[in-house]
Design a protein around this motif. Structure first.
Motif, mmCIF file in Angstrom:
data_model
loop_
_atom_site.group_PDB
_atom_site.id
_atom_site.type_symbol
_atom_site.label_atom_id
_atom_site.label_comp_id
_atom_site.label_asym_id
_atom_site.label_seq_id
_atom_site.Cartn_x
_atom_site.Cartn_y
_atom_site.Cartn_z
ATOM 1 N N SER A 128 1.005 -1.211 0.077
ATOM 2 C CA SER A 128 0.001 0.084 -0.038
ATOM 3 C C SER A 128 0.853 1.204 0.099
ATOM 4 N N GLU A 131 2.565 1.840 -3.265
ATOM 5 C CA GLU A 131 1.403 2.263 -4.435
ATOM 6 C C GLU A 131 1.014 3.615 -4.120
ATOM 7 N N SER A 132 1.209 4.328 -3.119
ATOM 8 C CA SER A 132 0.421 5.632 -2.679
ATOM 9 C C SER A 132 1.667 6.852 -2.996
#
Length: 788
Positions: A128, A131-132
């Motif tokens: 996460s 991908e941020s």
């Protein structure tokens, strides 16, 4: 008195709680919410040992680089694994490079398939993050394609950042058992039991007692919600023929019903909190919901103790209340509370702790039963003394504004209720102050200075073999956020062959970098210096002796010295170097690491190129602190220079890991207890207002201003909480002083911590009071006099 009659009266009380109209179930619900919050926190506490054990087991199960000497040979069931861990914005990321050497190579826990070169499997939290938008800088460091996620069995927490990436050619980098190793299974092959530090064990004991005591106080207070209305209902039972003992048992049955319902709600709250725990991170710590499984024995103890406490507290509370058919004798002036037995409680606690005073770390383990009992009695002493203090003080209060007089008169009539409301927060503050004093007193034992001068440099990067120091230094110096790079090649020379030869430290660097480690008369490329500690300097003699011991060779002009170019003595091909006649004298000064270098300082122009294999490059970096992500840019550059070497971020002090874990546990627990304090105080305040609904409505109907009534409610909260915090400060300081003497630590008061603890408690009370104002305004309506 038969057991059957007891059971019949208790069952009648239970029926009254749920079938006695709105008054009955509202009181049962308030009691259940108050008890439920406490039960949820108790269940969470009983689950903590299990969570810690599971985290430890998961960590052991995935252990790979254990710093053992490499003994395995390449086989069909072996795996090469290298440490590729890194850091992102002060958060550690556990990373490994893996290269299976056969079809039966062991898979890491939680990984279903080895990633190929250019691929990696990550934890869900790291995926996460990458991908941020926040993970943009980290993505430059970890550009591999994500092909899977690590399962729960391979992680110690739901928010842990971890990855495994495929690699090739690891064997060529040298299997050393530390940075790179070969294994045939995961897990710690030699688990050892660490010796427990008595002071750390004492800290753990006190932390648990301090965190659980407010919970117990709140539960006992919650079972007494709605006491005045309940007693008036019991008078009706006396009117239809019930005797005094029966009414008390019926009242106990009502409390029992609320407590049992509280157990149910507490279990629900715990399950909700358990689920939420998997999605949050507190002070860098996280768990999976499956970790939080309470011990069956401890959960059973909670399930039995809470209802039993509800019955016992109710029976004790009704001892001083006379319930007659025509009413409850509570409005008469009560007997003055006695002080002598209240003082015995904390004195008994001090007596239990006294035998361990002066024991310290060298006196062996502290007696856990005496420590637990002594701390509990001292904290219980707060709950015993506070009602007497509130009663004694409010009895002497008088003249003032109308709101003040209303508040004082109310407190004079029911000082016990006011004291019960703040007992929990007073206990929490007393325990917190004692712990803060103990942590402040022992902090120096577990916090050591690193000696690094963080004003001169903030990071250190090691240069691997095969990479020239000048190229690495240039690449780092051009990195965004780097102000200056000081590059050093470091090694040793001998004055002859054999183990008995004398030796000296060698530092190779340009003139600007050498001036960071010594005072030079003049410097240009090609110069050579011998560095020494100047006599008569103001440094302490021990430091001078340590520096002098680092060199046993006098680098005289014309002396021949040998550079060792390999750690393997069979492969060594020493490079002979002659000290030039132009060698100069230099005075050693503390370098950025705090170390004084003595030995030989060489500029690159005078260093023999054939000896390059015998030195190791280190680069110290001064960063631009105004750039928030300066360290991340450096880590990205360092990862390109050497993926298996994490740059060292300098700190001025370093704290013991176990000590830091206990302190973090205290902060996490304190956050939970503070949330419980706020919620329980709010429920208690709403219950108090509900009981005075008709009184408030009558005052408004007679023309009393709402502002006056609101201020009176504020005074009713402020007076007992002020007295409670003063008492908590005294007890906390006393307990803290005793604990410090037990650990053989000099007693000193950490006043900032004392003031911060009392300030936080006062802030919680203020927030609760503000939240109770909207319901108060709704209750202050003339239609509140309507009744059925």
């Amino acid at each position: 008195m038969t057991l059957r009659q007891w059971w019949r009266d208790l069952a009648m009380g239970v029926r009254f709680a749920f079938a006695g109209g709105r008054e009955g179930w509202v009181r049962a619900l308030l009691t259940a919410v108050g008890v439920g919050l406490g039960v949820a926190l108790l269940l969470l506490t009983t689950a903590l040992p299990s969570a810690l054990a599971v985290r430890h087991e998961r960590g052991d199960a995935r252990a790979d680089i254990t710093y053992n000497e490499p003994t395995l040979k390449k086989a069909d069931n072996t795996l090469l694994i290298a440490n590729a861990s890194t850091t992102f914005r002060d958060t550690d990321i556990r990373g490994r490079e893996v290269q299976p050497e056969g079809a039966r190579a062991p898979l890491p826990p939680g990984v279903g398939k080895f990633p190929a070169v250019g691929e990696m499997v990550t934890s869900p939290a790291l995926k996460s993050l990458l991908e941020s938008d926040d993970g943009k800088l980290l993505r430059e460091r970890l550009p591999d394609r994500i092909v899977g996620t690590i399962g729960e069995s391979g992680l110690i927490g739901s928010h842990e950042l971890a990855f495994y990436r495929g690699a090739d050619g690891l064997a060529a980098q040298g299997v050393d058992g530390a940075r790179l190793t070969r294994i045939d299974r995961f897990g710690n092959p030699n688990p050892t039991e660490s010796q427990s530090d008595p002071v750390l064990v004492l800290l753990v004991l006190v932390v648990f007692v301090v965190l659980l005591m407010p919970v117990a106080v709140f539960i006992t207070a919650a079972v007494r919600f709605g006491g005045e209305r309940r007693d008036r209902r019991l008078a009706a039972l006396r009117l239809v023929g019930a005797d005094g003992h029966s009414t008390r048992r019926i009242a106990a049955g009502e409390a029992l019903a609320g407590a049992v319902l509280g157990l149910v709600l507490g279990t629900v709250f715990f399950l909700i909190g358990r689920h939420i725990a998997g999605s949050i991170e507190v002070f860098g710590q996280s768990v999976f919901p499956s970790y939080l499984n309470p011990s069956p024995l401890l959960a059973l103890l909670v399930a039995v103790a809470v209802p039993a406490a509800a019955v016992l507290v109710t029976l004790l509370a009704l001892r001083g209340v006379v319930i007659e058919p025509l009413g409850v004798v509570r409005t008469a002036r009560p007997a003055r509370r006695r002080l002598w037995w209240r003082l015995l409680v904390p004195l008994a606690g001090l007596a239990m702790l006294y035998p361990m005073i002066g024991q310290g770390r060298d006196g062996g383990d502290f007696n856990q039963y005496l420590v637990t009992g002594g701390v509990i009695l001292l904290l219980v002493g707060v709950t015993a003394l506070l009602p007497w203090i509130v009663e004694a003080v409010v009895a002497r209060l008088g003249a003032g504004g109308l709101s003040w007089q209303l508040a004082v008169r109310r407190l004079q009539l029911s000082s016990g209720t006011a004291a019960r409301m703040v007992n929990g927060i007073a206990v929490a503050v007393a325990g917190a102050i004692a712990l803060q004093m103990l942590f402040a007193g022992t902090d120096s034992d577990y916090t050591k200075s690193t000696g690094h001068d963080v004003s001169r440099a903030q990071m250190q990067v090691s240069v691997p073999e095969g990479k020239t120091l000048a190229a690495a230094a240039k690449e780092l110096a051009e990195t965004k956020g780097v102000r200056r790079a000081y590059a050093f090649n470091e090694g040793f020379v001998n004055d002859g062959p054999g183990d008995n030869a004398g030796w000296a430290r060698v530092t190779v660097a340009d003139c600007a970098s050498l001036r960071e480690v010594a005072k030079l008369p003049s410097c240009r490329d090609g110069d050579v210096f011998t560095s020494h500690v100047a006599p008569g300097t103001d440094e302490d003699s021990a430091s001078r002796q340590n520096a002098d011991d680092e060199s046993t060779v006098a680098a005289r002009p014309g002396k021949k010295l040998w550079f060792e170019t390999s750690e393997d003595t069979e492969k060594q091909s020493p490079v002979v170097w002659t000290v030039p006649k132009t060698v100069k004298q230099a005075q050693s000064i503390a370098d950025p690491t705090g170390y004084r270098r003595v030995g030989i300082l060489i500029t690159p122009g005078a260093f023999p190129a054939k000896a390059a294999a015998g030195v190791r490059g280190e680069i110290y970096l001064r960063l631009d602190d105004s750039l928030p992500d300066a360290r991340e840019y450096v880590r990205n550059t360092a990862a390109r220079i050497n993926p298996l070497e994490e740059p060292m971020t300098w700190v001025s002090v370093k704290r013991n890991n176990e000590y830091s874990t206990i302190r973090t546990g205290l902060f996490v627990g304190a956050a939970c207890v503070l949330a419980l304090i706020g919620a329980s105080l709010l429920v208690s305040q709403l219950e108090q207002l509900r009981e005075r609904k008709k009184l408030l409505s009558a005052l408004v109907a007679f023309g009393t201003r709402r502002r006056t009534l609101s201020l009176s409610v504020l005074w009713q909260t402020a007076i007992p909480i002020t007295l409670g915090l003063l008492l908590a400060s005294v007890v906390g300081l006393t307990l803290g002083a005793v604990l410090m003497r037990m650990t053989d630590t000099t007693v000193r008061v950490d006043w900032p911590s004392v003031l911060s603890m009392t300030g936080v408690a006062a802030g919680v009370v203020l927030v609760v009071t503000l939240l109770s104002l909207p319901p108060l305004l709704r209750l202050m309506r003339p239609d509140g006099l309507r009744t059925e």
